[in-house]
Structure formats: C-alpha cells, structure tokens
Design a protein around this motif. Structure first.
Motif, short mmCIF file in Angstrom:
data_model
loop_
_atom_site.label_atom_id
_atom_site.label_comp_id
_atom_site.label_asym_id
_atom_site.label_seq_id
_atom_site.Cartn_x
_atom_site.Cartn_y
_atom_site.Cartn_z
N VAL A 139 -20.30 -27.20 -20.55
CA VAL A 139 -21.18 -27.57 -21.67
C VAL A 139 -20.35 -28.19 -22.79
O VAL A 139 -20.72 -29.22 -23.36
CB VAL A 139 -21.98 -26.35 -22.17
CG1 VAL A 139 -22.64 -26.63 -23.52
CG2 VAL A 139 -23.03 -25.95 -21.16
N GLU A 140 -19.19 -27.59 -23.07
CA GLU A 140 -18.30 -28.14 -24.10
C GLU A 140 -17.85 -29.55 -23.71
O GLU A 140 -17.84 -30.46 -24.55
CB GLU A 140 -17.05 -27.27 -24.27
CG GLU A 140 -17.29 -25.96 -24.96
CD GLU A 140 -16.02 -25.11 -25.04
OE1 GLU A 140 -14.92 -25.68 -25.17
OE2 GLU A 140 -16.15 -23.87 -24.97
N MET A 182 -11.29 -10.97 -15.54
CA MET A 182 -12.00 -12.01 -14.82
C MET A 182 -11.06 -12.91 -14.02
O MET A 182 -11.43 -13.41 -12.97
CB MET A 182 -12.87 -12.83 -15.78
CG MET A 182 -14.08 -12.05 -16.24
SD MET A 182 -15.32 -13.03 -17.07
CE MET A 182 -14.63 -13.19 -18.69
N LYS A 183 -9.85 -13.10 -14.51
CA LYS A 183 -8.86 -13.90 -13.77
C LYS A 183 -8.24 -13.12 -12.62
O LYS A 183 -7.53 -13.66 -11.81
CB LYS A 183 -7.74 -14.36 -14.70
CG LYS A 183 -8.12 -15.47 -15.65
CD LYS A 183 -6.91 -15.84 -16.48
CE LYS A 183 -7.19 -17.00 -17.40
NZ LYS A 183 -6.02 -17.30 -18.25
N GLY A 184 -8.48 -11.81 -12.60
CA GLY A 184 -7.91 -10.99 -11.55
C GLY A 184 -6.50 -10.50 -11.86
O GLY A 184 -5.83 -9.93 -11.01
N GLU A 185 -6.03 -10.74 -13.09
CA GLU A 185 -4.70 -10.28 -13.47
C GLU A 185 -4.69 -8.78 -13.72
O GLU A 185 -3.65 -8.14 -13.60
CB GLU A 185 -4.20 -11.05 -14.70
CG GLU A 185 -3.93 -12.52 -14.38
CD GLU A 185 -3.49 -13.33 -15.58
OE1 GLU A 185 -2.84 -12.77 -16.49
OE2 GLU A 185 -3.80 -14.55 -15.61
N LEU A 186 -5.83 -8.24 -14.13
CA LEU A 186 -6.02 -6.79 -14.20
C LEU A 186 -7.02 -6.46 -13.10
O LEU A 186 -8.13 -7.00 -13.07
CB LEU A 186 -6.58 -6.37 -15.56
CG LEU A 186 -5.63 -6.36 -16.74
CD1 LEU A 186 -6.38 -6.02 -18.02
CD2 LEU A 186 -4.50 -5.38 -16.52
N ILE A 205 -18.53 -17.72 -13.10
CA ILE A 205 -19.33 -18.95 -13.10
C ILE A 205 -19.83 -19.25 -14.51
O ILE A 205 -19.82 -20.40 -14.96
CB ILE A 205 -20.52 -18.83 -12.12
CG1 ILE A 205 -20.01 -18.89 -10.68
CG2 ILE A 205 -21.56 -19.92 -12.36
CD1 ILE A 205 -21.06 -18.60 -9.62
N LYS A 206 -20.23 -18.21 -15.23
CA LYS A 206 -20.71 -18.40 -16.60
C LYS A 206 -19.62 -19.00 -17.48
O LYS A 206 -19.88 -19.89 -18.30
CB LYS A 206 -21.19 -17.07 -17.18
CG LYS A 206 -21.78 -17.20 -18.56
CD LYS A 206 -22.31 -15.88 -19.08
CE LYS A 206 -22.91 -16.09 -20.45
NZ LYS A 206 -22.60 -15.07 -21.38
N VAL A 207 -18.39 -18.55 -17.31
CA VAL A 207 -17.27 -19.10 -18.08
C VAL A 207 -17.10 -20.58 -17.78
O VAL A 207 -16.94 -21.40 -18.69
CB VAL A 207 -15.96 -18.32 -17.79
CG1 VAL A 207 -14.75 -19.03 -18.37
CG2 VAL A 207 -16.06 -16.90 -18.33
N LYS A 225 -18.52 -7.30 -6.86
CA LYS A 225 -17.86 -8.60 -6.73
C LYS A 225 -18.79 -9.75 -7.07
O LYS A 225 -18.38 -10.75 -7.63
CB LYS A 225 -17.27 -8.76 -5.34
CG LYS A 225 -16.14 -7.77 -5.08
CD LYS A 225 -15.24 -8.25 -3.99
CE LYS A 225 -14.19 -7.21 -3.68
NZ LYS A 225 -13.14 -7.09 -4.62
N GLU A 226 -20.08 -9.61 -6.74
CA GLU A 226 -21.04 -10.65 -7.06
C GLU A 226 -21.21 -10.79 -8.58
O GLU A 226 -21.29 -11.90 -9.10
CB GLU A 226 -22.39 -10.37 -6.41
CG GLU A 226 -22.39 -10.56 -4.92
CD GLU A 226 -23.74 -10.22 -4.30
OE1 GLU A 226 -24.79 -10.47 -4.94
OE2 GLU A 226 -23.73 -9.70 -3.17
N LEU A 227 -21.24 -9.66 -9.27
CA LEU A 227 -21.38 -9.68 -10.72
C LEU A 227 -20.15 -10.33 -11.36
O LEU A 227 -20.28 -11.15 -12.27
CB LEU A 227 -21.57 -8.26 -11.26
CG LEU A 227 -21.77 -8.12 -12.76
CD1 LEU A 227 -22.98 -8.92 -13.24
CD2 LEU A 227 -21.93 -6.66 -13.14
N LEU A 228 -18.97 -10.00 -10.87
CA LEU A 228 -17.75 -10.60 -11.39
C LEU A 228 -17.75 -12.10 -11.12
O LEU A 228 -17.39 -12.89 -11.99
CB LEU A 228 -16.52 -9.94 -10.74
CG LEU A 228 -15.17 -10.41 -11.24
CD1 LEU A 228 -15.05 -10.25 -12.75
CD2 LEU A 228 -14.05 -9.64 -10.54
#
Length: 124
Positions: A97-98, A26-30, A89-91, A81-84
């Motif tokens: 929320v926290e 998700m960070k794009g590192e992989l 965004i969910k993260v 790309k939209e799903l990623l």
C-alpha cells in the motif's frame, strides 16, 4: 535479542519494544517456546524502567505473541502457523500500500510498478 530504542522517535518506548519483538517473531528469528529476557534484565539492558518493559510484555501477551508463566518467565507463544502466515501477509500488504501510494504520487503507471516489482522479486 537485539532491541534498539530511539529516543528521537515519537513512538513510546514500550511500543518500540513490542513492535521489534513482534517483527522478530514474525521473521522467525524468535521461535515458538523460546524464552525472552526477564522484564528486569531487559529493562537493565535497555536502561529503561521496569514498568515500561512490563507494559511492553503485557501488550505482547494480550496480542498473543508471548505467554508468561509465573515464576518462570515469558516465552514466545505457540502460534497457529496459518495465523502467523496471515500476519506476515498483512505486513507485506501494508508495505505494498505504501509503495502504491508513493507510485501514484509521482504518476508511475500500474504497468511500470508491476515491472519494477517483477524485477525486484526476481533479484532475490
């Protein structure tokens, strides 16, 4: 690829592996189509069971993060790309929320929280 296993964690080892690989993706590192270490090599590197590593890879494949090609190995899945973007965004939403829960617990007003967020956002 750097994965750290915390023996003191209540989270099972396979979940620690899956969450860290998901985060790297998700960070794009992989990146898409990048090969992952073989199940055996990762198990050896982390000094854990091959079965545990296989379970982690199976979970990642089931969730669509990686694909496994028999005889060739596992690779980061080609992802919409939209799903990623939605996953990222969910993260962010989960972390917000926290933050809101923590702010409410010590009576920080919405205005104060927005001001803090603005300052932090502009710092970057």
């Amino acid at each position: 690829m750097k994965i750290v296993i915390a023996n003191s964690s209540n989270q099972p080892i396979y979940e620690q592996i899956t969450s860290q690989i998901k985060e790297l993706i998700m960070k794009g590192e992989l990146r898409e189509a990048e090969p992952l270490p073989s199940i055996r090599n990762l198990a050896k590197e982390l000094q854990i069971s091959v079965i545990t590593t296989k379970r982690a890879y199976d979970e990642l494949e089931k969730e669509g993060f990686i694909v496994t090609v028999p005889g060739k190995g596992s690779y980061v899945a080609a992802e919409n790309k939209e799903l990623l973007h939605e996953k990222r965004i969910k993260v962010v939403e989960e972390k917000l929320v926290e933050a809101v829960t923590a702010a409410k617990s010590i009576q920080i007003s919405l205005g104060q929280l927005q001001e803090m967020l603005s300052l932090l956002y502009e710092e970057e």
